[in-house]
Scaffold this motif. Structure first.
Motif, PDB file in Angstrom:
ATOM      1  N   GLU A  43       0.825  -1.213   0.000  1.00 32.23           N
ATOM      2  CA  GLU A  43       0.000   0.000   0.000  1.00 32.23           C
ATOM      3  C   GLU A  43       0.859   1.263   0.000  1.00 32.23           C
ATOM      4  N   PHE A  44       1.881   1.302   0.852  1.00 33.01           N
ATOM      5  CA  PHE A  44       2.722   2.489   0.988  1.00 33.01           C
ATOM      6  C   PHE A  44       3.578   2.715  -0.254  1.00 33.01           C
ATOM      7  N   ASN A  45       4.174   1.643  -0.763  1.00 34.03           N
ATOM      8  CA  ASN A  45       5.014   1.765  -1.959  1.00 34.03           C
ATOM      9  C   ASN A  45       4.186   2.141  -3.191  1.00 34.03           C
ATOM     10  N   HIS A  46       2.957   1.626  -3.258  1.00 33.40           N
ATOM     11  CA  HIS A  46       2.064   1.975  -4.365  1.00 33.40           C
ATOM     12  C   HIS A  46       1.703   3.452  -4.304  1.00 33.40           C
ATOM     13  N   TYR A  47       1.467   3.959  -3.095  1.00 35.78           N
ATOM     14  CA  TYR A  47       1.153   5.379  -2.910  1.00 35.78           C
ATOM     15  C   TYR A  47       2.329   6.248  -3.380  1.00 35.78           C
ATOM     16  N   ALA A  48       3.546   5.855  -3.010  1.00 37.38           N
ATOM     17  CA  ALA A  48       4.737   6.608  -3.415  1.00 37.38           C
ATOM     18  C   ALA A  48       4.887   6.611  -4.939  1.00 37.38           C
ATOM     19  N   HIS A  49       4.574   5.471  -5.578  1.00 33.16           N
ATOM     20  CA  HIS A  49       4.646   5.397  -7.041  1.00 33.16           C
ATOM     21  C   HIS A  49       3.558   6.269  -7.670  1.00 33.16           C
ATOM     22  N   TRP A  50       2.377   6.268  -7.078  1.00 30.88           N
ATOM     23  CA  TRP A  50       1.256   7.066  -7.592  1.00 30.88           C
ATOM     24  C   TRP A  50       1.604   8.558  -7.603  1.00 30.88           C
ATOM     25  N   LEU A  51       2.341   9.011  -6.589  1.00 28.06           N
ATOM     26  CA  LEU A  51       2.735  10.425  -6.535  1.00 28.06           C
ATOM     27  C   LEU A  51       3.526  10.834  -7.768  1.00 28.06           C
ATOM     28  N   ARG A  52       4.249   9.885  -8.353  1.00 31.89           N
ATOM     29  CA  ARG A  52       5.084  10.184  -9.513  1.00 31.89           C
ATOM     30  C   ARG A  52       4.321  10.080 -10.831  1.00 31.89           C
ATOM     31  N   THR A  53       3.117   9.531 -10.783  1.00 29.12           N
ATOM     32  CA  THR A  53       2.340   9.354 -12.014  1.00 29.12           C
ATOM     33  C   THR A  53       1.075  10.217 -12.044  1.00 29.12           C
ATOM     34  N   VAL A  54       0.895  11.070 -11.032  1.00 28.04           N
ATOM     35  CA  VAL A  54      -0.289  11.938 -10.984  1.00 28.04           C
ATOM     36  C   VAL A  54      -0.325  12.831 -12.224  1.00 28.04           C
ATOM     37  N   THR A 131      14.965  11.053   0.351  1.00 31.39           N
ATOM     38  CA  THR A 131      14.759  11.379  -1.070  1.00 31.39           C
ATOM     39  C   THR A 131      15.987  11.032  -1.900  1.00 31.39           C
ATOM     40  N   THR A 132      17.138  11.520  -1.483  1.00 30.87           N
ATOM     41  CA  THR A 132      18.367  11.224  -2.242  1.00 30.87           C
ATOM     42  C   THR A 132      19.111  10.012  -1.680  1.00 30.87           C
ATOM     43  N   GLY A 133      18.888   9.690  -0.394  1.00 29.13           N
ATOM     44  CA  GLY A 133      19.560   8.552   0.235  1.00 29.13           C
ATOM     45  C   GLY A 133      20.996   8.831   0.621  1.00 29.13           C
ATOM     46  N   THR A 134      21.418  10.097   0.554  1.00 29.28           N
ATOM     47  CA  THR A 134      22.811  10.462   0.810  1.00 29.28           C
ATOM     48  C   THR A 134      23.269  10.100   2.219  1.00 29.28           C
ATOM     49  N   VAL A 135      22.425  10.369   3.216  1.00 24.72           N
ATOM     50  CA  VAL A 135      22.806  10.090   4.610  1.00 24.72           C
ATOM     51  C   VAL A 135      21.983   8.938   5.185  1.00 24.72           C
ATOM     52  N   HIS A 136      21.361   8.178   4.295  1.00 22.44           N
ATOM     53  CA  HIS A 136      20.477   7.103   4.751  1.00 22.44           C
ATOM     54  C   HIS A 136      21.271   5.936   5.339  1.00 22.44           C
ATOM     55  N   SER A 137      20.730   5.353   6.397  1.00 22.93           N
ATOM     56  CA  SER A 137      21.380   4.197   7.028  1.00 22.93           C
ATOM     57  C   SER A 137      20.767   2.901   6.506  1.00 22.93           C
ATOM     58  N   GLY A 138      21.548   1.852   6.454  1.00 17.59           N
ATOM     59  CA  GLY A 138      21.023   0.541   6.093  1.00 17.59           C
ATOM     60  C   GLY A 138      20.952   0.262   4.606  1.00 17.59           C
ATOM     61  N   GLY A 139      21.388   1.177   3.777  1.00 17.00           N
ATOM     62  CA  GLY A 139      21.364   0.947   2.333  1.00 17.00           C
ATOM     63  C   GLY A 139      20.082   1.442   1.700  1.00 17.00           C
ATOM     64  N   PHE A 140      20.133   2.592   1.045  1.00 11.50           N
ATOM     65  CA  PHE A 140      18.949   3.205   0.421  1.00 11.50           C
ATOM     66  C   PHE A 140      18.505   2.394  -0.780  1.00 11.50           C
ATOM     67  N   GLU A 141      17.182   2.103  -0.863  1.00 15.15           N
ATOM     68  CA  GLU A 141      16.622   1.325  -1.967  1.00 15.15           C
ATOM     69  C   GLU A 141      15.675   2.200  -2.777  1.00 15.15           C
ATOM     70  N   THR A 142      16.055   2.535  -3.997  1.00  9.64           N
ATOM     71  CA  THR A 142      15.221   3.358  -4.865  1.00  9.64           C
ATOM     72  C   THR A 142      13.915   2.647  -5.190  1.00  9.64           C
ATOM     73  N   GLY A 143      12.801   3.361  -5.045  1.00  8.29           N
ATOM     74  CA  GLY A 143      11.497   2.774  -5.346  1.00  8.29           C
ATOM     75  C   GLY A 143      10.913   1.944  -4.222  1.00  8.29           C
ATOM     76  N   LYS A 144      11.586   1.916  -3.069  1.00  9.39           N
ATOM     77  CA  LYS A 144      11.077   1.152  -1.927  1.00  9.39           C
ATOM     78  C   LYS A 144      11.032   2.039  -0.675  1.00  9.39           C
ATOM     79  N   PRO A 145      10.136   3.026  -0.655  1.00  9.23           N
ATOM     80  CA  PRO A 145      10.072   3.962   0.463  1.00  9.23           C
ATOM     81  C   PRO A 145       9.716   3.307   1.794  1.00  9.23           C
ATOM     82  N   TYR A 146       8.897   2.235   1.755  1.00 10.34           N
ATOM     83  CA  TYR A 146       8.527   1.554   2.998  1.00 10.34           C
ATOM     84  C   TYR A 146       9.779   1.045   3.708  1.00 10.34           C
TER      85      TYR A 146
END
Length: 223
Positions: A43-54, A131-146
């Protein structure tokens, strides 16, 4: 005419009020979207994808999202610049400190400036983290906001930074909403109580709504 309005104190306060309300509308929508994380990964990842296709196919991929970002950047800059200039103008108007200090204003009023600085720094960190994952911990995964949100709030410092910023946001909204209403002429002797109540409710709901996400991760409700 625009320069004359901007140079005036009333003009700067109006810019500050309007830009603040624009950001407030965004925060309400952003909080509602954030709470979708409690409905699961898909649900959450689909919502994030929807924001890019509005707006598709009229708008290209991410065009609407970038339009929102541009409006927000303009609002943040206008809000910060007008706040800074009003602060400098206030200091110049009374260069000497008062002999007697009386804490007549509320805690939120006295901390508006520091709260604004905290929120400004938080926005930078938040973008670099999720958003950019620059300071993200644990390994930033593009397209997987959850997964990225869970990673962030699985660290003690991620929780501390976020919760402190949201508490500052609540205080900022509590005073800022009422001040904006006064600046835009919505305040009156009969409406002030209702406006203050609305400000308190908005501040409380937004603070609790945003903090619910890190709390959900910490308690294992979101995992």
């Amino acid at each position: 005419m625009a320069r004359t309005v901007w140079d005036s104190t009333v003009g700067k306060k109006t810019v500050m009020a309007v830009s603040g309300l624009v950001m407030l509308l965004y925060l309400v929508a952003h909080m509602i979207g954030n709470l979708k994380i409690f409905f699961g990964t898909e649900e959450f990842n689909h919502y994030a994808h929807w924001l890019r296709t509005v707006g598709e196919p009229f708008m290209h991929y991410e065009w609407t999202l970038w339009l929102i970002r541009v409006v927000l950047v303009v609002a943040v800059v206008a809000h910060a610049v007008s706040a800074y200039q009003l602060s400098r103008r206030d200091i110049k108007a009374r260069p000497s400190k008062y002999v007697h200090k009386k804490a007549r204003s509320s805690y939120a009023t006295r901390t508006m400036r520091w709260g604004g600085i905290i929120l400004g720094l938080f926005i930078v960190w938040h973008i670099l983290d999720l958003t950019t994952g620059t300071v993200h911990s644990g390994g930033f995964e593009t397209g997987k906001p959850y997964q990225n949100v869970v990673d962030t709030f699985s660290t003690w410092y991620g929780n501390v930074i976020y919760i402190v910023a949201m508490l500052a946001l609540g205080l900022h909204i509590r005073h800022g909403f009422w001040s904006a209403a006064q600046t835009l002429g919505a305040g009156s002797r009969t409406r002030d109580r209702a406006l203050k109540t609305t400000a308190n409710i908005l501040a409380l709901l937004l603070t609790l709504g945003f903090i619910a996400v890190p709390v959900g991760v910490m308690t294992g409700v979101v995992s």
